[in-house]
Design an enzyme around this catalytic site. Structure first.
Site, PDB file in Angstrom:
ATOM      1  CB  ILE A 303      -0.931  -0.008   1.224  1.00  0.00           C
ATOM      2  CG1 ILE A 303      -1.816  -1.261   1.173  1.00  0.00           C
ATOM      3  CG2 ILE A 303      -1.785   1.249   1.266  1.00  0.00           C
ATOM      4  CD1 ILE A 303      -2.463  -1.605   2.483  1.00  0.00           C
ATOM      5  CB  CYS A 304       0.824   4.411  -0.065  1.00  0.00           C
ATOM      6  SG  CYS A 304       1.347   6.069  -0.467  1.00  0.00           S
TER       7      CYS A 304
END
Length: 568
Positions: A303-304
């Site tokens: 994530i990110c």
């Protein structure tokens, strides 16, 4: 997942300013307020306007005529219906206030036109527009005590107590970083009690991470476990916010064996932790996860910033012939291709990025509170002045909202990783195979031939969805792209019980993101069930759920959410 993302209504998000992660990292190191100082770009603007006296004179003359019409009460200038600053009917009904708002809007529009008249190059234009936006937002009449009708009413209703409360809140907010109005009333939230409450245990701990394994809630589970790699810029529990709003809880309920990394909050003596450190730790976590579940393969979700690091780790596995250990690969709100979208990285030139790297090297880390402050000033209307009015003029407490609570729970980023992220972004290294190395091997994303699932949010300010889409063109496997509604974290906190949820999907054969959008299909409902089905197809057979969490030579070290997440 990243710094603050939520306006008052998290569902409404508009696709405005994108603030890429790399730019945020530069701002956080150098302090956002230097953006208010006029610079060379401002000088170029003034030079350009001076060299066009006729068109500049015409604009200024038109503004003078507008202002005369406003004073005479003949102007029809009115705020946008969606502009919450002037929602109070007194702005329209009171003749003085109406003229004040009209003058403010007319002047702002003229300033914006002058900038576009000047025909600056995109870097100068971005910088000047940024300065102008900040000044325009700051000068809004709605920010003034007593002029703002709501604050005048509150003063009458409370006998001025609203200003007394506001003054004390202001003094408290300015006494420590981040020096912006408080965005959340965090008094009601407690980790492990009403936030981050999915049952599980820490089954491994290194100097860099704790590995949490969640308790199965179904009689049978898929034999291939899922390992989630959260961002290094926020804590992991965005994925386990609250019952009914937790992706972890949802996937466990779908028969997935879920493991998650909880990163340590680094201190100055961890300054040397860099992208290699984190990539090696992700591979280590994959090993422990596979062993604990008694299998060879794992599914990996990044994530990110955790997605960037996961991509580096997986590229290293590919380069060393170990890609067979990956059953499925997912990237949520992750930008691998940094070509400028929205507010480009060009806001920071090479000199600025060197300064930023030096600043973090001196301290050993980037402070998460500096990131929060930088982010707030990149979207001042939503994240500064909105709360200025609420907290200081009206004397109210900010909302108690779980995503905002998570946002305010900041972490540090080690200097080594900070410098690597800036280099990867500024030189767009992940797009050009072989220009970035990880753990001694060149990175080629095209060698990652595992099936992939890529998610973006249409109103994401940090990882613009068009950039996220480009990952489908870089990865070498069969990739599914999902475009969720709303912004950076709200796009991920997308439970099936949300009646407003919808998402788009479509063939990833298009090289251009906007072309993909024109041909994509819209679906009602959240994307979580689609993801669960995609994962299930790649997670092997259903087997009896384990009764113990300490399989494969691991041991229970603490109950979830663990100890690292609580470190200040």
């Amino acid at each position: 997942g990243m710094p603050p993302t939520v306006t008052v209504d998290p569902a409404e998000g508009t696709d405005d300013l994108a603030v890429p992660l790399d730019h945020l990292l530069v701002e956080a190191a150098l302090g956002p307020l230097r953006r208010f100082a006029p610079d060379l770009s401002t000088a170029r603007l003034l030079g350009s306007l001076a060299s066009r006296p006729v068109s500049t004179g015409r604009r200024v003359g038109a503004l003078a005529a507008d202002l005369a019409a406003i004073v005479a009460g003949k102007s029809t200038v009115a705020p946008d219906r969606r502009d919450r600053r002037f929602a109070d009917e007194a702005w329209a009904k009171n003749p003085l206030l109406r003229r004040l708002v009209q003058s403010y809007l007319a002047s702002g529009a003229t300033a914006a036109q002058l900038v576009s008249d000047a025909g600056l190059g995109w870097r100068d234009a971005q910088r000047v527009e940024f300065l102008l936006d900040n000044l325009t937002e700051a000068l809004s009449p709605s920010n003034l005590p007593l002029v703002n009708p709501a604050s005048a009413k509150a003063a009458i209703d409370t006998g001025g107590a609203n200003f007394a409360r506001g003054m004390s809140a202001f003094a408290k907010d300015m006494s420590a970083k981040p020096r912006v109005p408080q965005m959340v009333d965090s008094s009601g939230f407690e980790l492990g009690r009403n936030i981050a409450v999915s049952p599980g245990a820490v089954i491994a701990r290194t100097e860099v991470f704790e590995l949490i394994r969640y308790q199965p809630s179904t009689p049978k589970v898929h034999e291939v476990p899922l390992l989630i790699v959260p961002p290094t810029i926020n804590k992991f529990y965005a994925m386990d916010l609250a019952p009914g709003r937790s992706l972890v809880e949802f996937l466990v309920g779908q028969g997935q064996q879920v493991f998650i990394i909880s990163w340590r909050n680094p201190l100055a003596h961890h300054a040397d932790w860099d992208s290699d450190t984190y990539a090696a730790e992700i591979i280590k976590a994959m090993d422990i996860t596979a062993k604990a579940a008694g299998v060879e393969k794992v599914a990996l979700t990044g994530i990110c910033s955790g997605g960037i690091l996961s991509s580096l780790a997986v590229a290293h596995l590919a380069a060393t012939d170990r890609l067979d250990r990956l059953a499925a690969f997912s990237l949520f709100v992750t930008v691998l291709d940094q070509e400028h979208a929205g507010m480009p990285a060009a806001l920071a030139g090479p000199r600025t990025t060197d300064l930023a790297k030096r600043a973090s090297r001196q301290r050993g880390f980037i402070d998460g509170r500096d990131l929060a402050e930088a982010f707030a000033w990149l979207r001042p209307g939503d994240l500064v002045w909105n709360y200025w009015v609420n907290n200081y003029l009206l004397g109210r407490r900010p909302p108690a909202f779980d995503i905002l609570f998570w946002n305010a729970d900041t972490v540090r980023m080690p200097a080594g990783l900070h410098a690597d992220f800036i280099d990867i972004a500024m030189e767009n290294r992940l797009v050009h195979a072989g220009t970035q190395t990880t753990l001694g091997t060149p990175v080629d994303l095209g060698e990652i031939t595992t099936d992939a699932y890529v998610v973006a949010g249409i109103a994401d300010h940090i990882t613009p969805w068009q950039n996220c889409y480009q990952s489908t063109q870089l990865l070498g496997g069969d990739t599914r792209f999902i475009l969720s509604t709303s912004g950076h974290i709200a796009a991920l906190v997308n439970p099936p019980n949300n009646p407003k949820a919808s998402y788009r999907d479509g063939s990833t054969s298009y090289t251009d993101a906007n072309e993909w959008l024109e041909n994509a299909e819209q679906h009602a409902g959240a994307w979580w069930p689609d993801y669960a089905a995609w994962l299930a197809a790649r997670s092997g057979a259903l087997v009896k759920a384990p009764t113990r969490l300490d399989g494969g030579g691991t041991s229970v070290l603490a109950q979830a959410p663990g100890t690292y997440v609580l470190e200040p």
